[in-house]
Design an enzyme around this catalytic site. Structure first.
Site, PDB file in Angstrom:
ATOM      1  N   ASP A  91      35.112  -7.899  -8.292  1.00 35.22           N
ATOM      2  CA  ASP A  91      35.762  -7.136  -7.227  1.00 35.22           C
ATOM      3  C   ASP A  91      34.949  -5.912  -6.840  1.00 35.22           C
ATOM      4  O   ASP A  91      35.480  -4.920  -6.335  1.00 35.22           O
ATOM      5  CB  ASP A  91      37.168  -6.710  -7.651  1.00 35.22           C
ATOM      6  CG  ASP A  91      37.154  -5.790  -8.867  1.00 35.22           C
ATOM      7  OD1 ASP A  91      36.082  -5.653  -9.489  1.00 35.22           O
ATOM      8  OD2 ASP A  91      38.208  -5.211  -9.176  1.00 35.22           O
ATOM      9  N   HIS A 143       4.468  -4.208  -2.882  1.00 34.36           N
ATOM     10  CA  HIS A 143       5.909  -3.968  -2.890  1.00 34.36           C
ATOM     11  C   HIS A 143       6.478  -3.972  -4.305  1.00 34.36           C
ATOM     12  O   HIS A 143       7.588  -4.419  -4.540  1.00 34.36           O
ATOM     13  CB  HIS A 143       6.628  -5.006  -2.013  1.00 34.36           C
ATOM     14  CG  HIS A 143       6.431  -4.786  -0.555  1.00 34.36           C
ATOM     15  ND1 HIS A 143       6.789  -5.703   0.396  1.00 34.36           N
ATOM     16  CD2 HIS A 143       5.901  -3.742   0.130  1.00 34.36           C
ATOM     17  CE1 HIS A 143       6.491  -5.236   1.598  1.00 34.36           C
ATOM     18  NE2 HIS A 143       5.941  -4.056   1.459  1.00 34.36           N
ATOM     19  N   ASP A 180       5.803   5.315  -3.748  1.00 34.14           N
ATOM     20  CA  ASP A 180       6.197   5.128  -2.346  1.00 34.14           C
ATOM     21  C   ASP A 180       7.718   5.238  -2.325  1.00 34.14           C
ATOM     22  O   ASP A 180       8.424   4.323  -2.749  1.00 34.14           O
ATOM     23  CB  ASP A 180       5.736   3.758  -1.855  1.00 34.14           C
ATOM     24  CG  ASP A 180       5.986   3.535  -0.365  1.00 34.14           C
ATOM     25  OD1 ASP A 180       6.866   4.215   0.201  1.00 34.14           O
ATOM     26  OD2 ASP A 180       5.317   2.665   0.232  1.00 34.14           O
ATOM     27  N   ASP A 207       9.699   8.196   4.609  1.00 30.16           N
ATOM     28  CA  ASP A 207       8.862   7.180   3.954  1.00 30.16           C
ATOM     29  C   ASP A 207       7.541   7.841   3.577  1.00 30.16           C
ATOM     30  O   ASP A 207       6.682   8.040   4.443  1.00 30.16           O
ATOM     31  CB  ASP A 207       8.654   6.007   4.917  1.00 30.16           C
ATOM     32  CG  ASP A 207       7.976   4.814   4.264  1.00 30.16           C
ATOM     33  OD1 ASP A 207       7.647   4.896   3.068  1.00 30.16           O
ATOM     34  OD2 ASP A 207       7.774   3.802   4.954  1.00 30.16           O
ATOM     35  N   HIS A 215      -2.998  -4.287   4.678  1.00 26.30           N
ATOM     36  CA  HIS A 215      -1.800  -4.021   5.474  1.00 26.30           C
ATOM     37  C   HIS A 215      -2.131  -3.116   6.655  1.00 26.30           C
ATOM     38  O   HIS A 215      -3.244  -2.591   6.776  1.00 26.30           O
ATOM     39  CB  HIS A 215      -0.686  -3.403   4.613  1.00 26.30           C
ATOM     40  CG  HIS A 215      -1.060  -2.106   3.945  1.00 26.30           C
ATOM     41  ND1 HIS A 215      -1.088  -0.899   4.610  1.00 26.30           N
ATOM     42  CD2 HIS A 215      -1.399  -1.833   2.661  1.00 26.30           C
ATOM     43  CE1 HIS A 215      -1.412   0.061   3.772  1.00 26.30           C
ATOM     44  NE2 HIS A 215      -1.624  -0.476   2.581  1.00 26.30           N
ATOM     45  N   HIS A 233       4.085   2.124  10.824  1.00 32.56           N
ATOM     46  CA  HIS A 233       5.199   1.435  11.479  1.00 32.56           C
ATOM     47  C   HIS A 233       6.147   2.476  12.037  1.00 32.56           C
ATOM     48  O   HIS A 233       6.121   3.665  11.643  1.00 32.56           O
ATOM     49  CB  HIS A 233       5.929   0.522  10.478  1.00 32.56           C
ATOM     50  CG  HIS A 233       6.360   1.214   9.218  1.00 32.56           C
ATOM     51  ND1 HIS A 233       7.485   2.018   9.137  1.00 32.56           N
ATOM     52  CD2 HIS A 233       5.797   1.256   7.981  1.00 32.56           C
ATOM     53  CE1 HIS A 233       7.605   2.490   7.905  1.00 32.56           C
ATOM     54  NE2 HIS A 233       6.593   2.056   7.179  1.00 32.56           N
ATOM     55  N   HIS A 254      11.614   0.497   8.731  1.00 32.26           N
ATOM     56  CA  HIS A 254      10.807  -0.165   9.755  1.00 32.26           C
ATOM     57  C   HIS A 254      11.689  -0.212  10.993  1.00 32.26           C
ATOM     58  O   HIS A 254      12.490  -1.124  11.169  1.00 32.26           O
ATOM     59  CB  HIS A 254      10.377  -1.560   9.296  1.00 32.26           C
ATOM     60  CG  HIS A 254       9.314  -1.520   8.242  1.00 32.26           C
ATOM     61  ND1 HIS A 254       8.012  -1.877   8.482  1.00 32.26           N
ATOM     62  CD2 HIS A 254       9.341  -1.129   6.939  1.00 32.26           C
ATOM     63  CE1 HIS A 254       7.291  -1.728   7.387  1.00 32.26           C
ATOM     64  NE2 HIS A 254       8.084  -1.272   6.421  1.00 32.26           N
ATOM     65  N   GLU A 301      -0.400   5.405   6.964  1.00 30.76           N
ATOM     66  CA  GLU A 301      -0.464   5.056   5.550  1.00 30.76           C
ATOM     67  C   GLU A 301      -1.622   4.128   5.184  1.00 30.76           C
ATOM     68  O   GLU A 301      -1.417   2.978   4.789  1.00 30.76           O
ATOM     69  CB  GLU A 301       0.855   4.393   5.120  1.00 30.76           C
ATOM     70  CG  GLU A 301       1.326   3.260   6.023  1.00 30.76           C
ATOM     71  CD  GLU A 301       2.582   2.591   5.496  1.00 30.76           C
ATOM     72  OE1 GLU A 301       2.586   2.162   4.326  1.00 30.76           O
ATOM     73  OE2 GLU A 301       3.540   2.486   6.269  1.00 30.76           O
ATOM     74  N   TYR A 316      -6.866  -1.093  -2.606  1.00 32.16           N
ATOM     75  CA  TYR A 316      -6.309  -1.750  -3.794  1.00 32.16           C
ATOM     76  C   TYR A 316      -7.392  -2.661  -4.366  1.00 32.16           C
ATOM     77  O   TYR A 316      -7.811  -3.619  -3.723  1.00 32.16           O
ATOM     78  CB  TYR A 316      -5.063  -2.557  -3.408  1.00 32.16           C
ATOM     79  CG  TYR A 316      -4.130  -1.777  -2.500  1.00 32.16           C
ATOM     80  CD1 TYR A 316      -3.143  -0.948  -3.020  1.00 32.16           C
ATOM     81  CD2 TYR A 316      -4.277  -1.837  -1.108  1.00 32.16           C
ATOM     82  CE1 TYR A 316      -2.323  -0.210  -2.190  1.00 32.16           C
ATOM     83  CE2 TYR A 316      -3.461  -1.103  -0.264  1.00 32.16           C
ATOM     84  CZ  TYR A 316      -2.489  -0.290  -0.811  1.00 32.16           C
ATOM     85  OH  TYR A 316      -1.689   0.441   0.025  1.00 32.16           O
ATOM     86  N   ARG A 371      -2.542   4.682  -2.085  1.00 36.87           N
ATOM     87  CA  ARG A 371      -1.999   4.745  -0.731  1.00 36.87           C
ATOM     88  C   ARG A 371      -1.532   6.174  -0.489  1.00 36.87           C
ATOM     89  O   ARG A 371      -0.980   6.818  -1.379  1.00 36.87           O
ATOM     90  CB  ARG A 371      -0.839   3.758  -0.545  1.00 36.87           C
ATOM     91  CG  ARG A 371      -0.295   3.735   0.871  1.00 36.87           C
ATOM     92  CD  ARG A 371       0.554   2.481   1.159  1.00 36.87           C
ATOM     93  NE  ARG A 371       1.756   2.375   0.350  1.00 36.87           N
ATOM     94  CZ  ARG A 371       1.907   1.520  -0.665  1.00 36.87           C
ATOM     95  NH1 ARG A 371       0.928   0.708  -1.005  1.00 36.87           N
ATOM     96  NH2 ARG A 371       3.046   1.470  -1.350  1.00 36.87           N
ATOM     97  N   GLU A 380       0.723   8.192   2.444  1.00 40.65           N
ATOM     98  CA  GLU A 380       1.581   7.928   3.605  1.00 40.65           C
ATOM     99  C   GLU A 380       2.358   9.169   3.997  1.00 40.65           C
ATOM    100  O   GLU A 380       2.971   9.822   3.157  1.00 40.65           O
ATOM    101  CB  GLU A 380       2.565   6.795   3.273  1.00 40.65           C
ATOM    102  CG  GLU A 380       3.528   6.459   4.391  1.00 40.65           C
ATOM    103  CD  GLU A 380       4.468   5.325   4.008  1.00 40.65           C
ATOM    104  OE1 GLU A 380       5.044   4.706   4.905  1.00 40.65           O
ATOM    105  OE2 GLU A 380       4.610   5.064   2.790  1.00 40.65           O
TER     106      GLU A 380
END
Length: 456
Positions: A38, A239, A256, A267, A350, A354, A361, A401, A405, A422, A424
């Site tokens: 519940d 991620h 991040d 972000d 990447h 964005h 995003h 950003e 890597y 990174r 950002e």
């Protein structure tokens, strides 16, 4: 809360409906999601629904007509449920509190919509979202069709409401920017707290807890997305979610993380040495990413294209990869060859930013819909014919950003292995260039080392 700005946004949508030939726009908030037994996941409203209504309760629908009506369907007051789940506004109070023309219990939705759609040229709703909305629209249209012998007229078009609302959401007003600046400020201070706390032996989830503590301590509703706290080799997983890996001396930690404040996201990413001092190879690649971000920031200004910042960063990173030997000139050729063939994607896979807003995003086209397609690099080593990247204008908010890597490989010297970096920041395009809202957290290597040294 002053809901005049939400009324003004609804008026803009109604005017857009008229300009497009008329119709009825239908928008639902997000559904509640059961977690187990519940227990439910924390409820978070649909962003476009909130953008037009300022209403954060579940089980709610907003209807706008090109004739100028605004209707809200929401849960009725219920003393028993309010005892357990909290206060409800109710349809009786909604017009006065929210500025809508009328409000009805949610149970009346299926009764009220078919007559509203009768004789309208089309129905507008968000494409590509919850399947509940198109299912209900089909149900209402079937009801209209069943009354055609009685003179009802079936709408002939179904159109994407996102095409109207997303463009509005792309440009932030001063109220939105104030919330986003505050969100960025809180998040930057959380990153500073995490840097001061982090040390060899503590675990990723402990660092995450420091972030979450600072978010809530300063009034944010919580994280805007799942926080990434990645130690050592984990920083090379784009991620990665904060786990239980220990932070180790000699490694980097990539965070991040950003909070949500007033329903608006921040972000931010920072990368720092666990023991407080960058090694030689770490510093060389870190300074390269800093230079790439500086190039991207300089390219983020009114009249530039959205992708200009990306290609500026790519050029700096590609030159650095050649200079360090991570990409060899014998195998990959000149700087232009590296970019044209997308050889840099081995270490930078990447995009450089964005849109940012109610969603991490955020809504808005990335390509110019008003210009003819052109032949251009696809970023994967080939070319394609597509619309050009759209022009940047004041009021747009985006992230910047770049990163690098480096995973272990036979042709990669071991000194570079497991370095993931990174950086950002959140930027609003201004009349002169762009404003970095998130620079409350240090970026330059010397500043990071000084902060961590003082915390020891």
């Amino acid at each position: 809360m002053d809901h005049s700005m939400y009324a003004a946004r609804r008026t803009r949508v109604i005017e857009a409906l008229r300009a497009a030939g008329g119709g009825v726009a239908v928008l639902a908030t997000a559904p509640e999601r059961q977690r187990n037994a519940d227990n439910h996941h924390p409820f978070r409203h649909d962003s476009s629904f909130y953008y037009l209504s300022g209403f954060a309760e579940p089980e709610s629908w907003l209807v706008l007509t090109s004739t100028g009506r605004s209707l809200l369907f929401c849960r009725p007051r219920d003393a028993e449920r309010e005892l357990w789940d909290g206060y409800r506004l109710g349809p009786e109070a909604a017009p006065g509190e929210l500025g809508v023309d009328e409000a009805h219990p949610i149970s009346r939705l299926d009764d009220e919509l078919p007559p509203l759609l009768n004789g309208q040229p089309g129905v507008w709703f968000p494409f590509g979202g919850s399947q509940e909305v198109p299912r209900r629209v089909t149900q209402w249209l079937d009801t209209v069709r069943s009354h055609e012998r009685m003179g009802w007229i079936m709408p002939t078009q179904q159109r994407d409401l996102n095409s109207l609302v997303d463009e509005m959401r792309l440009f932030k007003d001063e109220h939105e920017l104030a919330l986003m600046r505050r969100a960025a400020q809180i998040s930057a201070q959380a990153h500073v707290r995490a840097m001061r706390f982090a040390r060899p032996g503590c675990r990723e989830y402990e660092v995450e807890a420091e972030l979450l503590h600072e978010f809530r301590r300063q009034g944010a509703s919580g994280p805007a997305y799942g926080s990434i706290v990645a130690a050592g080799r984990n920083a090379c997983v784009l991620h990665y979610e904060a786990g239980d890996a220990p932070l180790q001396a000699g490694e980097l930690c990539l965070i991040d993380a950003g909070c949500e404040y007033g329903s608006y996201a921040s972000d931010i990413t920072r990368t720092f040495p666990v023991n407080g001092r960058f090694s030689g190879p770490q510093r060389e690649l870190y300074d390269l990413v800093v230079a790439a971000q500086e190039a991207a920031v300089a390219a983020t200004r009114p009249g530039a294209r959205k992708q200009d910042g990306h290609w500026a960063a790519v050029r700096v990173l590609s030159q650095g990869l050649l200079d360090t030997g991570l990409l060899s000139r014998d195998a990959h050729g000149s700087l232009d060859d590296v970019i044209e063939r997308a050889a840099y994607r081995r270490y930078y896979m990447h995009g450089t930013g964005h849109w940012l807003g109610l969603d991490v995003h955020d809504a808005g086209d990335y390509l110019s819909q008003a210009e003819a397609p052109v032949d251009q690099p696809d970023g994967m080593g080939g070319r394609r014919t597509s619309k050009p990247s759209r022009l940047l204008l004041p009021g747009m908010v985006l992230t910047i950003e770049p990163g690098l890597y480096v995973r272990p490989a036979p042709d990669v010297p071991e000194r570079w292995w497991h370095i993931g970096i990174r950086i950002e920041d959140d930027a609003v395009v201004t009349a002169e260039g762009c404003e970095l809202m998130s620079r409350g957290a240090p970026v330059r290597a010397d500043e990071i080392e000084a902060l961590m040294r003082d915390a020891r």
